[in-house]
Enzyme design. Sequence first.
Site, PDB file in Angstrom:
ATOM      1  N   GLY A  92      11.950  -2.983   2.011  1.00 25.67           N
ATOM      2  CA  GLY A  92      13.324  -2.875   1.752  1.00 25.67           C
ATOM      3  C   GLY A  92      13.782  -4.254   1.013  1.00 25.67           C
ATOM      4  O   GLY A  92      14.813  -4.496   0.538  1.00 25.67           O
ATOM      5  N   ASN A 103       2.132   1.504  11.276  1.00 22.66           N
ATOM      6  CA  ASN A 103       2.775   2.710  11.057  1.00 22.66           C
ATOM      7  C   ASN A 103       2.130   3.911  11.818  1.00 22.66           C
ATOM      8  O   ASN A 103       2.200   5.192  11.437  1.00 22.66           O
ATOM      9  CB  ASN A 103       2.463   3.086   9.657  1.00 22.66           C
ATOM     10  CG  ASN A 103       3.133   2.101   8.614  1.00 22.66           C
ATOM     11  OD1 ASN A 103       3.948   1.319   9.219  1.00 22.66           O
ATOM     12  ND2 ASN A 103       3.266   2.079   7.329  1.00 22.66           N
ATOM     13  N   TYR A 122      -0.586   4.603  13.137  1.00 21.93           N
ATOM     14  CA  TYR A 122      -2.137   5.388  12.989  1.00 21.93           C
ATOM     15  C   TYR A 122      -3.087   4.705  14.182  1.00 21.93           C
ATOM     16  O   TYR A 122      -2.594   4.010  15.046  1.00 21.93           O
ATOM     17  CB  TYR A 122      -2.537   5.090  11.611  1.00 21.93           C
ATOM     18  CG  TYR A 122      -1.684   5.505  10.715  1.00 21.93           C
ATOM     19  CD1 TYR A 122      -1.541   7.235  10.658  1.00 21.93           C
ATOM     20  CD2 TYR A 122      -0.814   5.105   9.593  1.00 21.93           C
ATOM     21  CE1 TYR A 122      -0.719   7.897   9.722  1.00 21.93           C
ATOM     22  CE2 TYR A 122      -0.009   5.734   8.721  1.00 21.93           C
ATOM     23  CZ  TYR A 122       0.054   7.044   8.975  1.00 21.93           C
ATOM     24  OH  TYR A 122       0.908   7.539   8.237  1.00 21.93           O
ATOM     25  N   GLY A 179       7.046  -2.018  -2.448  1.00 22.52           N
ATOM     26  CA  GLY A 179       6.539  -0.805  -2.372  1.00 22.52           C
ATOM     27  C   GLY A 179       7.308  -0.236  -3.408  1.00 22.52           C
ATOM     28  O   GLY A 179       6.623   0.122  -4.525  1.00 22.52           O
ATOM     29  N   GLN A 192      -7.135  -0.861   1.224  1.00 24.51           N
ATOM     30  CA  GLN A 192      -6.404  -0.426   2.444  1.00 24.51           C
ATOM     31  C   GLN A 192      -7.155   0.556   3.221  1.00 24.51           C
ATOM     32  O   GLN A 192      -7.507   1.656   3.001  1.00 24.51           O
ATOM     33  CB  GLN A 192      -5.022   0.055   2.616  1.00 24.51           C
ATOM     34  CG  GLN A 192      -4.313   0.002   3.928  1.00 24.51           C
ATOM     35  CD  GLN A 192      -2.898   0.548   4.256  1.00 24.51           C
ATOM     36  OE1 GLN A 192      -2.502   1.631   3.717  1.00 24.51           O
ATOM     37  NE2 GLN A 192      -1.942  -0.434   4.747  1.00 24.51           N
ATOM     38  N   PRO A 196       0.838  -1.308   0.123  1.00 22.00           N
ATOM     39  CA  PRO A 196      -0.140  -0.129  -0.100  1.00 22.00           C
ATOM     40  C   PRO A 196       1.049   1.384   0.043  1.00 22.00           C
ATOM     41  O   PRO A 196       1.723   1.318   0.792  1.00 22.00           O
ATOM     42  CB  PRO A 196      -0.915  -0.237   1.271  1.00 22.00           C
ATOM     43  CG  PRO A 196      -0.133  -0.819   2.037  1.00 22.00           C
ATOM     44  CD  PRO A 196       0.575  -2.117   1.176  1.00 22.00           C
ATOM     45  N   MET A 197       0.518   2.436  -0.937  1.00 20.73           N
ATOM     46  CA  MET A 197       1.437   3.618  -0.893  1.00 20.73           C
ATOM     47  C   MET A 197       0.535   4.573  -1.099  1.00 20.73           C
ATOM     48  O   MET A 197      -0.308   4.903  -2.303  1.00 20.73           O
ATOM     49  CB  MET A 197       2.530   3.471  -1.876  1.00 20.73           C
ATOM     50  CG  MET A 197       3.520   2.715  -1.469  1.00 20.73           C
ATOM     51  SD  MET A 197       4.939   2.458  -2.840  1.00 20.73           S
ATOM     52  CE  MET A 197       3.812   1.562  -3.898  1.00 20.73           C
TER      53      MET A 197
HETATM   54  C1  LIG Z   1       5.184   6.841  -1.124  1.00 20.89           C
HETATM   55  C2  LIG Z   1       4.796   5.925  -0.025  1.00 20.89           C
HETATM   56  C3  LIG Z   1       3.613   5.914   0.486  1.00 20.89           C
HETATM   57  C4  LIG Z   1       3.125   5.005   1.640  1.00 20.89           C
HETATM   58  N1  LIG Z   1       1.946   4.828   1.901  1.00 20.89           N
HETATM   59  C5  LIG Z   1       1.446   3.931   2.683  1.00 20.89           C
HETATM   60  C6  LIG Z   1       0.284   3.826   3.131  1.00 20.89           C
HETATM   61  O1  LIG Z   1      -0.713   4.214   2.684  1.00 20.89           O
HETATM   62  N2  LIG Z   1      -0.192   2.515   3.933  1.00 20.89           N
HETATM   63  C7  LIG Z   1       0.953   1.866   4.454  1.00 20.89           C
HETATM   64  O2  LIG Z   1       0.554   0.749   5.202  1.00 20.89           O
HETATM   65  N3  LIG Z   1       2.115   1.972   4.151  1.00 20.89           N
HETATM   66  C8  LIG Z   1       2.387   2.896   3.378  1.00 20.89           C
HETATM   67  N4  LIG Z   1       3.839   2.965   2.920  1.00 20.89           N
HETATM   68  C9  LIG Z   1       4.973   1.996   3.403  1.00 20.89           C
HETATM   69  C10 LIG Z   1       5.037   0.929   2.377  1.00 20.89           C
HETATM   70  O3  LIG Z   1       3.683   0.267   2.054  1.00 20.89           O
HETATM   71  C11 LIG Z   1       6.090   0.170   2.695  1.00 20.89           C
HETATM   72  O4  LIG Z   1       6.022  -0.576   3.692  1.00 20.89           O
HETATM   73  C12 LIG Z   1       7.510   0.941   2.383  1.00 20.89           C
HETATM   74  O5  LIG Z   1       7.539   1.463   1.199  1.00 20.89           O
HETATM   75  C13 LIG Z   1       8.701  -0.108   2.539  1.00 20.89           C
HETATM   76  O6  LIG Z   1       8.703  -0.986   1.464  1.00 20.89           O
HETATM   77  P1  LIG Z   1       9.741  -1.043   0.079  1.00 20.89           P
HETATM   78  O7  LIG Z   1      11.068  -0.806   0.561  1.00 20.89           O
HETATM   79  O8  LIG Z   1       9.103  -2.266  -0.645  1.00 20.89           O
HETATM   80  O9  LIG Z   1       9.227   0.172  -0.468  1.00 20.89           O
HETATM   81  C14 LIG Z   1       4.196   4.023   2.116  1.00 20.89           C
HETATM   82  C15 LIG Z   1       5.598   4.110   1.635  1.00 20.89           C
HETATM   83  C16 LIG Z   1       5.950   5.037   0.373  1.00 20.89           C
HETATM   84  C17 LIG Z   1       6.941   5.189  -0.006  1.00 20.89           C
END
Ligand SMILES: Cc1cc2nc3c(=O)[nH]c(=O)nc-3n(C[C@H](O)[C@H](O)[C@H](O)COP(=O)(O)O)c2cc1C
Length: 348
Positions: A279, A158, A160, A300, A80, A3-4
Amino acid sequence: MAPMTRSRAANAENKPVDELHVEYYKQRASAGLIITEGSQVSKDAVGYVNTPGIYSKAQVEGWKKVTEAVHNEDGKIFIQLWHVGRMSHPDFHNGELPLAPSAINPNAQSYTPEGFKDTVTPKAMTKEDIKQTIEDFVNAAKNAVEAGFDGVEIHSSNGYLFHQFFNGTSNTRTDEYGGSIENRTRFFFEVLDAMKEVIPQEKIGARFNPSLNGLFGMTMDEETIPTFEYIIKKLNDYNLAYVHLSEPFTDVSEISFAVKHIAKHFRPLYNGTLMINGGFDQKSGNKVIEEGDADLVAFGKLFISNPDLVERFEHNYELAEWDNDTFYTPGKEGYIDYPTFKEKAKHA
Ligand SMILES: Cc1cc2nc3c(=O)[nH]c(=O)nc-3n(C[C@H](O)[C@H](O)[C@H](O)COP(=O)(O)O)c2cc1C
């Protein structure tokens, strides 16, 4: 796809729109399972500018087009469900205070329509607020079904709202929602129990970030990990789609309370499908699966800049770099203009 938040719902109704959200998720449909950006379950739940909701008719109609587009490409998509609790600002609530388990300022920042602002001391939720919020999550789950989602992910991660209830530094309540581990996790399980009356529990996932420390107002203490161990073990009594965990977001090597390797630690505690995130790349993702520490890996940031990530992994194609500066900016740039490897090769 993890989720992002991308903050592209820059319209009065905070609804997903065809030329942005539909295109973005369609481009990424080969992910296997997409988990959408956090989507607020009510007006109260919001804390960041231009994030989409899942509480109004217009929002449901907007999401319907997203799910249709992903399904047409044989993808699956969960939404989400999000409530930020105290990680908000009065600017989002006509000057009223954001809600939280206790009146404790996270001393963080909220991304308001006027830019980043310091958070405030929130209002401690009354029993009535808690009841209403449970209803909001149930309503959002119903809306998700109507919008054609394959399932929902509870954003209990995170820093919330749910995380604020779990943690003793943000929850000092003296009623049945505070104090013991059972009490601090009660709100989450009440939401889950109410939600599974309107959507099969096999279509519900939940996300946790057990070793989150020093971010989003969260500070770990000696009860943090036992709290998450209790939650994860108790989730064995359910039949959820998955439990989604994050590896630590920051260096926790010096934090004695922290678990350093989340998948390894929690895998033995959970019998169901375990998703891990944080990561990972192709190599480390394959490794965590091969070692039996997780069933699924969520990516992500790699998905921001590589809409065809699966194909790139499959054929060992070069990966594109993501641009941090356009994570949350309005419009198409940095959102739907990352080409697939093949598109890029064609225009080279
Ligand atoms: C731009 C951005 C927005 C994100 N928004 C959310 C979100 O809405 N909900 C959530 O649970 N995590 C959110 N995250 C965290 C990501 O889901 C993920 O845990 C984090 O990027 C680490 O994973 P990665 O290394 O594969 O990017 C966000 C991360 C980024 C970079």
